[in-house]
Design a protein around this motif. Structure first.
Motif, PDB file in Angstrom:
ATOM      1  N   HIS A  52       0.837  -1.210   0.000  1.00 15.79           N
ATOM      2  CA  HIS A  52       0.000   0.000   0.000  1.00 15.79           C
ATOM      3  C   HIS A  52       0.868   1.255   0.000  1.00 15.79           C
ATOM      4  O   HIS A  52       0.581   2.223  -0.707  1.00 15.79           O
ATOM      5  CB  HIS A  52      -0.933   0.006   1.204  1.00 15.79           C
ATOM      6  CG  HIS A  52      -1.701   1.278   1.329  1.00 15.79           C
ATOM      7  ND1 HIS A  52      -1.294   2.302   2.142  1.00 15.79           N
ATOM      8  CD2 HIS A  52      -2.818   1.716   0.711  1.00 15.79           C
ATOM      9  CE1 HIS A  52      -2.137   3.308   2.028  1.00 15.79           C
ATOM     10  NE2 HIS A  52      -3.077   2.976   1.163  1.00 15.79           N
ATOM     11  N   ASN A  53       1.906   1.272   0.793  1.00 20.71           N
ATOM     12  CA  ASN A  53       2.781   2.445   0.851  1.00 20.71           C
ATOM     13  C   ASN A  53       3.459   2.698  -0.493  1.00 20.71           C
ATOM     14  O   ASN A  53       3.577   3.843  -0.939  1.00 20.71           O
ATOM     15  CB  ASN A  53       3.830   2.291   1.946  1.00 20.71           C
ATOM     16  CG  ASN A  53       3.247   2.498   3.317  1.00 20.71           C
ATOM     17  OD1 ASN A  53       2.252   3.192   3.476  1.00 20.71           O
ATOM     18  ND2 ASN A  53       3.849   1.894   4.316  1.00 20.71           N
ATOM     19  N   ILE A  54       3.903   1.626  -1.144  1.00 23.05           N
ATOM     20  CA  ILE A  54       4.553   1.781  -2.449  1.00 23.05           C
ATOM     21  C   ILE A  54       3.546   2.292  -3.476  1.00 23.05           C
ATOM     22  O   ILE A  54       3.830   3.213  -4.249  1.00 23.05           O
ATOM     23  CB  ILE A  54       5.171   0.443  -2.894  1.00 23.05           C
ATOM     24  CG1 ILE A  54       6.351   0.090  -1.983  1.00 23.05           C
ATOM     25  CG2 ILE A  54       5.609   0.491  -4.356  1.00 23.05           C
ATOM     26  CD1 ILE A  54       6.867  -1.310  -2.160  1.00 23.05           C
ATOM     27  N   LEU A  55       2.356   1.703  -3.489  1.00 24.47           N
ATOM     28  CA  LEU A  55       1.315   2.127  -4.425  1.00 24.47           C
ATOM     29  C   LEU A  55       0.905   3.578  -4.182  1.00 24.47           C
ATOM     30  O   LEU A  55       0.766   4.365  -5.123  1.00 24.47           O
ATOM     31  CB  LEU A  55       0.099   1.211  -4.304  1.00 24.47           C
ATOM     32  CG  LEU A  55      -1.068   1.497  -5.232  1.00 24.47           C
ATOM     33  CD1 LEU A  55      -0.656   1.255  -6.680  1.00 24.47           C
ATOM     34  CD2 LEU A  55      -2.255   0.645  -4.852  1.00 24.47           C
ATOM     35  N   ALA A  56       0.712   3.956  -2.926  1.00 30.32           N
ATOM     36  CA  ALA A  56       0.314   5.326  -2.600  1.00 30.32           C
ATOM     37  C   ALA A  56       1.384   6.325  -3.034  1.00 30.32           C
ATOM     38  O   ALA A  56       1.074   7.366  -3.626  1.00 30.32           O
ATOM     39  CB  ALA A  56       0.042   5.459  -1.108  1.00 30.32           C
ATOM     40  N   GLY A  63       0.552  12.316  -9.773  1.00 30.65           N
ATOM     41  CA  GLY A  63      -0.432  13.378  -9.884  1.00 30.65           C
ATOM     42  C   GLY A  63      -1.859  12.968  -9.572  1.00 30.65           C
ATOM     43  O   GLY A  63      -2.778  13.732  -9.847  1.00 30.65           O
ATOM     44  N   VAL A  64      -2.078  11.796  -9.025  1.00 30.50           N
ATOM     45  CA  VAL A  64      -3.425  11.381  -8.636  1.00 30.50           C
ATOM     46  C   VAL A  64      -3.838  12.194  -7.413  1.00 30.50           C
ATOM     47  O   VAL A  64      -3.049  12.412  -6.495  1.00 30.50           O
ATOM     48  CB  VAL A  64      -3.467   9.869  -8.317  1.00 30.50           C
ATOM     49  CG1 VAL A  64      -4.825   9.447  -7.816  1.00 30.50           C
ATOM     50  CG2 VAL A  64      -3.077   9.057  -9.538  1.00 30.50           C
ATOM     51  N   SER A  65      -5.085  12.635  -7.403  1.00 27.05           N
ATOM     52  CA  SER A  65      -5.601  13.409  -6.275  1.00 27.05           C
ATOM     53  C   SER A  65      -5.613  12.547  -5.007  1.00 27.05           C
ATOM     54  O   SER A  65      -6.019  11.381  -5.049  1.00 27.05           O
ATOM     55  CB  SER A  65      -7.026  13.858  -6.588  1.00 27.05           C
ATOM     56  OG  SER A  65      -7.687  14.260  -5.421  1.00 27.05           O
ATOM     57  N   PRO A  66      -5.172  13.084  -3.871  1.00 27.90           N
ATOM     58  CA  PRO A  66      -5.221  12.316  -2.625  1.00 27.90           C
ATOM     59  C   PRO A  66      -6.640  11.874  -2.262  1.00 27.90           C
ATOM     60  O   PRO A  66      -6.836  10.763  -1.775  1.00 27.90           O
ATOM     61  CB  PRO A  66      -4.658  13.272  -1.576  1.00 27.90           C
ATOM     62  CG  PRO A  66      -3.834  14.233  -2.334  1.00 27.90           C
ATOM     63  CD  PRO A  66      -4.491  14.365  -3.677  1.00 27.90           C
ATOM     64  N   ILE A  67      -7.630  12.732  -2.526  1.00 25.94           N
ATOM     65  CA  ILE A  67      -9.024  12.372  -2.242  1.00 25.94           C
ATOM     66  C   ILE A  67      -9.464  11.236  -3.168  1.00 25.94           C
ATOM     67  O   ILE A  67     -10.094  10.265  -2.742  1.00 25.94           O
ATOM     68  CB  ILE A  67      -9.954  13.599  -2.399  1.00 25.94           C
ATOM     69  CG1 ILE A  67      -9.525  14.738  -1.469  1.00 25.94           C
ATOM     70  CG2 ILE A  67     -11.408  13.199  -2.181  1.00 25.94           C
ATOM     71  CD1 ILE A  67      -9.653  14.423  -0.003  1.00 25.94           C
ATOM     72  N   GLY A  68      -9.145  11.367  -4.437  1.00 27.62           N
ATOM     73  CA  GLY A  68      -9.490  10.318  -5.407  1.00 27.62           C
ATOM     74  C   GLY A  68      -8.838   8.987  -5.053  1.00 27.62           C
ATOM     75  O   GLY A  68      -9.462   7.930  -5.158  1.00 27.62           O
ATOM     76  N   PHE A  69      -7.567   9.041  -4.635  1.00 23.39           N
ATOM     77  CA  PHE A  69      -6.871   7.817  -4.238  1.00 23.39           C
ATOM     78  C   PHE A  69      -7.556   7.180  -3.032  1.00 23.39           C
ATOM     79  O   PHE A  69      -7.749   5.965  -2.994  1.00 23.39           O
ATOM     80  CB  PHE A  69      -5.406   8.113  -3.915  1.00 23.39           C
ATOM     81  CG  PHE A  69      -4.642   6.910  -3.466  1.00 23.39           C
ATOM     82  CD1 PHE A  69      -4.247   5.952  -4.379  1.00 23.39           C
ATOM     83  CD2 PHE A  69      -4.337   6.726  -2.128  1.00 23.39           C
ATOM     84  CE1 PHE A  69      -3.553   4.823  -3.972  1.00 23.39           C
ATOM     85  CE2 PHE A  69      -3.653   5.614  -1.710  1.00 23.39           C
ATOM     86  CZ  PHE A  69      -3.252   4.663  -2.630  1.00 23.39           C
ATOM     87  N   SER A  70      -7.940   7.993  -2.059  1.00 28.57           N
ATOM     88  CA  SER A  70      -8.609   7.464  -0.856  1.00 28.57           C
ATOM     89  C   SER A  70      -9.953   6.836  -1.203  1.00 28.57           C
ATOM     90  O   SER A  70     -10.303   5.771  -0.682  1.00 28.57           O
ATOM     91  CB  SER A  70      -8.814   8.565   0.177  1.00 28.57           C
ATOM     92  OG  SER A  70      -7.578   9.041   0.627  1.00 28.57           O
ATOM     93  N   VAL A  71     -10.709   7.483  -2.089  1.00 24.52           N
ATOM     94  CA  VAL A  71     -12.014   6.933  -2.488  1.00 24.52           C
ATOM     95  C   VAL A  71     -11.830   5.607  -3.212  1.00 24.52           C
ATOM     96  O   VAL A  71     -12.523   4.623  -2.925  1.00 24.52           O
ATOM     97  CB  VAL A  71     -12.789   7.953  -3.359  1.00 24.52           C
ATOM     98  CG1 VAL A  71     -14.008   7.319  -4.007  1.00 24.52           C
ATOM     99  CG2 VAL A  71     -13.194   9.152  -2.526  1.00 24.52           C
ATOM    100  N   LEU A  72     -10.902   5.555  -4.148  1.00 30.54           N
ATOM    101  CA  LEU A  72     -10.644   4.301  -4.861  1.00 30.54           C
ATOM    102  C   LEU A  72     -10.175   3.201  -3.912  1.00 30.54           C
ATOM    103  O   LEU A  72     -10.565   2.041  -4.049  1.00 30.54           O
ATOM    104  CB  LEU A  72      -9.610   4.521  -5.967  1.00 30.54           C
ATOM    105  CG  LEU A  72     -10.110   5.281  -7.195  1.00 30.54           C
ATOM    106  CD1 LEU A  72      -8.967   5.555  -8.152  1.00 30.54           C
ATOM    107  CD2 LEU A  72     -11.213   4.496  -7.880  1.00 30.54           C
ATOM    108  N   ARG A  73      -9.325   3.558  -2.960  1.00 32.63           N
ATOM    109  CA  ARG A  73      -8.838   2.579  -1.983  1.00 32.63           C
ATOM    110  C   ARG A  73      -9.988   2.014  -1.164  1.00 32.63           C
ATOM    111  O   ARG A  73     -10.086   0.811  -0.944  1.00 32.63           O
ATOM    112  CB  ARG A  73      -7.803   3.232  -1.065  1.00 32.63           C
ATOM    113  CG  ARG A  73      -7.234   2.276  -0.038  1.00 32.63           C
ATOM    114  CD  ARG A  73      -6.357   2.993   0.950  1.00 32.63           C
ATOM    115  NE  ARG A  73      -7.180   3.947   1.694  1.00 32.63           N
ATOM    116  CZ  ARG A  73      -6.698   4.977   2.363  1.00 32.63           C
ATOM    117  NH1 ARG A  73      -5.416   5.215   2.364  1.00 32.63           N
ATOM    118  NH2 ARG A  73      -7.494   5.777   3.027  1.00 32.63           N
TER     119      ARG A  73
END
Length: 94
Positions: A52-56, A63-73
Protein backbone atom coordinates in the motif's frame (compact mmCIF):
# COMPACT_ATOMS: atom_id res chain seq x y z
CA UNK A 1 21.73 -57.10 43.64
CA UNK A 2 25.04 -55.39 44.08
CA UNK A 3 24.81 -51.80 45.20
CA UNK A 4 26.18 -50.30 41.94
CA UNK A 5 23.61 -51.95 39.65
CA UNK A 6 20.00 -51.03 39.25
CA UNK A 7 17.15 -53.14 37.96
CA UNK A 8 16.04 -52.70 34.35
CA UNK A 9 13.05 -50.42 33.87
CA UNK A 10 9.71 -52.12 33.84
CA UNK A 11 7.94 -52.37 30.46
CA UNK A 12 4.91 -50.56 31.91
CA UNK A 13 7.00 -47.53 32.87
CA UNK A 14 8.73 -47.54 29.49
CA UNK A 15 5.36 -47.54 27.68
CA UNK A 16 4.10 -44.67 29.84
CA UNK A 17 7.26 -42.67 29.16
CA UNK A 18 6.98 -43.22 25.40
CA UNK A 19 3.29 -42.21 25.46
CA UNK A 20 4.21 -39.03 27.33
CA UNK A 21 6.94 -38.32 24.81
CA UNK A 22 4.47 -38.86 21.96
CA UNK A 23 1.96 -36.50 23.55
CA UNK A 24 4.66 -33.88 24.04
CA UNK A 25 5.77 -34.22 20.42
CA UNK A 26 2.16 -33.90 19.21
CA UNK A 27 1.62 -30.86 21.42
CA UNK A 28 4.89 -29.39 20.20
CA UNK A 29 3.84 -29.91 16.57
CA UNK A 30 0.47 -28.23 17.23
CA UNK A 31 2.16 -25.28 18.91
CA UNK A 32 4.67 -25.11 16.07
CA UNK A 33 1.84 -25.17 13.53
CA UNK A 34 -0.05 -22.33 15.22
CA UNK A 35 3.18 -20.37 15.56
CA UNK A 36 3.85 -20.84 11.85
CA UNK A 37 0.33 -19.66 11.01
CA UNK A 38 0.79 -16.57 13.19
CA UNK A 39 4.11 -15.77 11.53
CA UNK A 40 2.53 -16.27 8.11
CA UNK A 41 -0.32 -13.89 8.99
CA UNK A 42 2.17 -11.28 10.19
CA UNK A 43 4.13 -11.64 6.96
CA UNK A 44 0.99 -11.19 4.85
CA UNK A 45 0.01 -8.10 6.86
CA UNK A 46 3.49 -6.61 6.41
CA UNK A 47 3.35 -7.26 2.66
CA UNK A 48 -0.08 -5.63 2.40
CA UNK A 49 1.03 -2.52 4.31
CA UNK A 50 4.29 -2.17 2.40
CA UNK A 51 2.51 -2.68 -0.93
CA UNK A 52 0.00 0.00 0.00
CA UNK A 53 2.78 2.44 0.85
CA UNK A 54 4.55 1.78 -2.45
CA UNK A 55 1.32 2.13 -4.43
CA UNK A 56 0.31 5.33 -2.60
CA UNK A 57 3.70 6.94 -3.13
CA UNK A 58 3.73 6.07 -6.82
CA UNK A 59 0.15 7.25 -7.42
CA UNK A 60 0.56 10.52 -5.55
CA UNK A 61 3.86 11.21 -7.30
CA UNK A 62 2.16 10.71 -10.69
CA UNK A 63 -0.43 13.38 -9.88
CA UNK A 64 -3.43 11.38 -8.64
CA UNK A 65 -5.60 13.41 -6.28
CA UNK A 66 -5.22 12.32 -2.63
CA UNK A 67 -9.02 12.37 -2.24
CA UNK A 68 -9.49 10.32 -5.41
CA UNK A 69 -6.87 7.82 -4.24
CA UNK A 70 -8.61 7.46 -0.86
CA UNK A 71 -12.01 6.93 -2.49
CA UNK A 72 -10.64 4.30 -4.86
CA UNK A 73 -8.84 2.58 -1.98
CA UNK A 74 -12.04 2.42 0.08
CA UNK A 75 -14.13 1.15 -2.84
CA UNK A 76 -11.56 -1.55 -3.57
CA UNK A 77 -11.44 -2.61 0.08
CA UNK A 78 -15.26 -2.81 0.25
CA UNK A 79 -15.32 -5.07 -2.82
CA UNK A 80 -12.50 -7.29 -1.56
CA UNK A 81 -13.88 -7.64 1.97
CA UNK A 82 -17.42 -8.31 0.71
CA UNK A 83 -16.09 -11.00 -1.62
CA UNK A 84 -14.05 -12.57 1.17
CA UNK A 85 -17.02 -12.56 3.57
CA UNK A 86 -19.32 -14.03 0.89
CA UNK A 87 -16.78 -16.78 0.18
CA UNK A 88 -16.43 -17.67 3.86
CA UNK A 89 -20.03 -17.26 5.03
CA UNK A 90 -22.10 -17.34 1.84
CA UNK A 91 -24.06 -14.52 0.31
CA UNK A 92 -26.39 -12.53 2.57
CA UNK A 93 -29.92 -13.85 2.90
CA UNK A 94 -32.81 -11.53 1.94
Amino acid sequence: MPSGLSSPPSPLLAATDSADAGAEASSSRAASSSTAKAHGALLVAALIYSGHNILAARCLREGVSPIGFSVLRELASIALLYGWAAALEGPPSP
